[in-house]
Each structure stands twice: as structure tokens, then as C-alpha cells.
Design a protein around this motif. Sequence first.
Motif, PDB file in Angstrom:
ATOM      1  N   ALA A 101      45.249  48.118  40.674  1.00 45.65           N
ATOM      2  CA  ALA A 101      44.945  46.964  39.824  1.00 45.65           C
ATOM      3  C   ALA A 101      44.637  45.732  40.677  1.00 45.65           C
ATOM      4  CB  ALA A 101      46.119  46.679  38.891  1.00 45.65           C
ATOM      5  N   GLY A 102      45.401  45.530  41.740  1.00 47.45           N
ATOM      6  CA  GLY A 102      45.156  44.389  42.626  1.00 47.45           C
ATOM      7  C   GLY A 102      43.833  44.502  43.356  1.00 47.45           C
ATOM      8  N   ALA A 103      43.483  45.708  43.793  1.00 44.81           N
ATOM      9  CA  ALA A 103      42.211  45.919  44.477  1.00 44.81           C
ATOM     10  C   ALA A 103      41.037  45.668  43.532  1.00 44.81           C
ATOM     11  CB  ALA A 103      42.148  47.330  45.046  1.00 44.81           C
ATOM     12  N   VAL A 104      41.143  46.148  42.303  1.00 51.86           N
ATOM     13  CA  VAL A 104      40.086  45.916  41.318  1.00 51.86           C
ATOM     14  C   VAL A 104      39.969  44.422  41.025  1.00 51.86           C
ATOM     15  CG1 VAL A 104      39.406  46.303  38.907  1.00 51.86           C
ATOM     16  CG2 VAL A 104      40.196  48.219  40.313  1.00 51.86           C
ATOM     17  N   ALA A 105      41.103  43.753  40.845  1.00 53.43           N
ATOM     18  CA  ALA A 105      41.078  42.311  40.588  1.00 53.43           C
ATOM     19  C   ALA A 105      40.435  41.559  41.755  1.00 53.43           C
ATOM     20  CB  ALA A 105      42.498  41.794  40.335  1.00 53.43           C
ATOM     21  N   ALA A 106      40.809  41.909  42.983  1.00 51.18           N
ATOM     22  CA  ALA A 106      40.238  41.247  44.161  1.00 51.18           C
ATOM     23  C   ALA A 106      38.740  41.505  44.264  1.00 51.18           C
ATOM     24  CB  ALA A 106      40.957  41.722  45.420  1.00 51.18           C
ATOM     25  N   MET A 107      38.315  42.722  43.961  1.00 57.83           N
ATOM     26  CA  MET A 107      36.888  43.050  44.003  1.00 57.83           C
ATOM     27  C   MET A 107      36.118  42.220  42.973  1.00 57.83           C
ATOM     28  SD  MET A 107      35.008  46.725  43.401  1.00 57.83           S
ATOM     29  CE  MET A 107      35.629  46.846  41.727  1.00 57.83           C
ATOM     30  N   LEU A 108      36.647  42.129  41.766  1.00 56.46           N
ATOM     31  CA  LEU A 108      35.985  41.331  40.732  1.00 56.46           C
ATOM     32  C   LEU A 108      35.964  39.850  41.112  1.00 56.46           C
ATOM     33  CD1 LEU A 108      37.442  43.076  37.543  1.00 56.46           C
ATOM     34  CD2 LEU A 108      35.116  43.276  38.479  1.00 56.46           C
ATOM     35  N   MET A 109      37.046  39.371  41.694  1.00 54.54           N
ATOM     36  CA  MET A 109      37.098  37.970  42.122  1.00 54.54           C
ATOM     37  C   MET A 109      36.065  37.704  43.219  1.00 54.54           C
ATOM     38  SD  MET A 109      41.240  37.664  42.104  1.00 54.54           S
ATOM     39  CE  MET A 109      41.454  35.970  42.589  1.00 54.54           C
ATOM     40  N   ALA A 110      35.923  38.633  44.145  1.00 51.32           N
ATOM     41  CA  ALA A 110      34.944  38.481  45.227  1.00 51.32           C
ATOM     42  C   ALA A 110      33.523  38.482  44.661  1.00 51.32           C
ATOM     43  CB  ALA A 110      35.121  39.596  46.254  1.00 51.32           C
ATOM     44  N   MET A 111      33.254  39.389  43.723  1.00 54.16           N
ATOM     45  CA  MET A 111      31.919  39.450  43.123  1.00 54.16           C
ATOM     46  C   MET A 111      31.610  38.187  42.317  1.00 54.16           C
ATOM     47  SD  MET A 111      31.399  43.488  42.164  1.00 54.16           S
ATOM     48  CE  MET A 111      32.418  43.421  40.724  1.00 54.16           C
ATOM     49  N   ALA A 112      32.644  37.578  41.754  1.00 54.44           N
ATOM     50  CA  ALA A 112      32.463  36.353  40.982  1.00 54.44           C
ATOM     51  C   ALA A 112      32.417  35.110  41.873  1.00 54.44           C
ATOM     52  CB  ALA A 112      33.577  36.221  39.947  1.00 54.44           C
ATOM     53  N   GLY A 113      32.638  35.292  43.173  1.00 57.68           N
ATOM     54  CA  GLY A 113      32.547  34.168  44.104  1.00 57.68           C
ATOM     55  C   GLY A 113      33.796  33.301  44.187  1.00 57.68           C
ATOM     56  N   TRP A 114      34.925  33.848  43.851  1.00 60.44           N
ATOM     57  CA  TRP A 114      36.165  33.076  43.924  1.00 60.44           C
ATOM     58  C   TRP A 114      36.488  32.738  45.374  1.00 60.44           C
ATOM     59  CZ3 TRP A 114      40.666  33.819  40.097  1.00 60.44           C
ATOM     60  CH2 TRP A 114      40.173  33.938  38.798  1.00 60.44           C
ATOM     61  N   ASP A 115      37.303  31.736  45.549  1.00 58.36           N
ATOM     62  CA  ASP A 115      37.739  31.306  46.876  1.00 58.36           C
ATOM     63  C   ASP A 115      38.583  32.396  47.544  1.00 58.36           C
ATOM     64  OD1 ASP A 115      38.057  28.553  48.499  1.00 58.36           O
ATOM     65  OD2 ASP A 115      39.883  29.752  48.701  1.00 58.36           O
ATOM     66  N   ARG A 116      38.451  32.489  48.875  1.00 60.48           N
ATOM     67  CA  ARG A 116      39.209  33.509  49.624  1.00 60.48           C
ATOM     68  C   ARG A 116      40.715  33.373  49.420  1.00 60.48           C
ATOM     69  NH1 ARG A 116      36.591  32.715  55.424  1.00 60.48           N
ATOM     70  NH2 ARG A 116      37.141  30.627  54.785  1.00 60.48           N
ATOM     71  N   PHE A 117      41.205  32.173  49.215  1.00 59.76           N
ATOM     72  CA  PHE A 117      42.636  31.960  48.975  1.00 59.76           C
ATOM     73  C   PHE A 117      43.119  32.827  47.814  1.00 59.76           C
ATOM     74  CE2 PHE A 117      45.943  29.923  46.452  1.00 59.76           C
ATOM     75  CZ  PHE A 117      46.930  29.699  47.391  1.00 59.76           C
ATOM     76  N   TRP A 118      42.398  32.779  46.699  1.00 68.84           N
ATOM     77  CA  TRP A 118      42.823  33.509  45.509  1.00 68.84           C
ATOM     78  C   TRP A 118      42.707  35.011  45.704  1.00 68.84           C
ATOM     79  CZ3 TRP A 118      45.834  30.710  42.900  1.00 68.84           C
ATOM     80  CH2 TRP A 118      45.620  29.337  42.795  1.00 68.84           C
ATOM     81  N   ILE A 119      41.659  35.435  46.384  1.00 63.05           N
ATOM     82  CA  ILE A 119      41.464  36.864  46.637  1.00 63.05           C
ATOM     83  C   ILE A 119      42.589  37.396  47.529  1.00 63.05           C
ATOM     84  CG2 ILE A 119      39.941  38.580  47.694  1.00 63.05           C
ATOM     85  CD1 ILE A 119      37.590  36.678  46.848  1.00 63.05           C
TER      86      ILE A 119
END
Length: 149
Positions: A101-119
Motif C-alpha cells: 500500500a505504501g509503495a502504491v501510494a508513493a508511486m501515485l504521489m510521484a506520478m502526481a508530482g508531489w514533493d519528495r518529502f511526502w513521498i
Amino acid sequence: MYIEERVMAHREKRAWIMLVVAVVAYAIYVTIVVGRADGRPLADVPYAAALLWTVGTSIVANIVAEMAIGMVSPKAARVADARDRQIGQLGDHVGQSFLVAGAVAAMLMAMAGWDRFWIANVIYLAFVLSAVLGSVAKIGMYHGRLPQW
């Protein structure tokens, strides 16, 4: 009245160690990062060193604590019956679900352009939840009954 004293299995002790170390390390990390914010957005706070130090220190603390319980009862450290193995596998499956679940969330956050801090922080939180919930599942199974399928 006769009360049976329960001896804690070596692998149950390991689960307790993982649980405590994960919670304490994450609490320290969050305290450090939030303390550094000082009114700034969290994404602007330097976090990488604190994250690396808390993760590294928790790994070392876990190893040292497991070595200590292994030295106290060296025979118990090598003994594992079918129940111990089954509990270990089921607990690991519970924990691994949070890594996914964390990996999927991080992948979606990265694709959405979220800040590295949150990822980085969602990945760290996934590791912590994996350790905590996997350990809680193992401890619970040691105190209860194993699921039957």
C-alpha cells in the motif's frame, strides 16, 4: 487455584522488539521533523538526515536487542516449531500488505508530482506500519488461536 505461567517464545520476543523499536524510532523522527518546522511547511523542513539516522539506529537497536535475547537463552533462539513458523508467515503477510500500500501510494504521489518529502515519508510510514502491524498480528496469534483455513 493453579495458574499456569506462560513462557514467551523467542519469536514472540522478537516481535515485541520490532514493535517497540519501530514505534520509538518513528516517534523520535516525527518529533525531530515537526520540531524543525518552526512555522514552515513540513515539505521545507530538512528531513533526510533525521530519517536516515532513525532508520539506521532502529536497525542497529533491533539487531542488538535480538542478540541480547539470543545470548540470554541461546537454545530458544534456535528452536522454532510449526506454530512459530506459521505465526511468522501470517504476521509477515499482514505487514507486507502495508508495504505494498505504501509503495502504491508513493508511486501515485510521484506520478502526481508531489514533493519528495511526502513521498519519502509515506514510504517510511509504510515500513513502520508494516513492522508494527506485523508484530501486533504475531503477538496476537501467540496469545490467541491461529486462523484456520
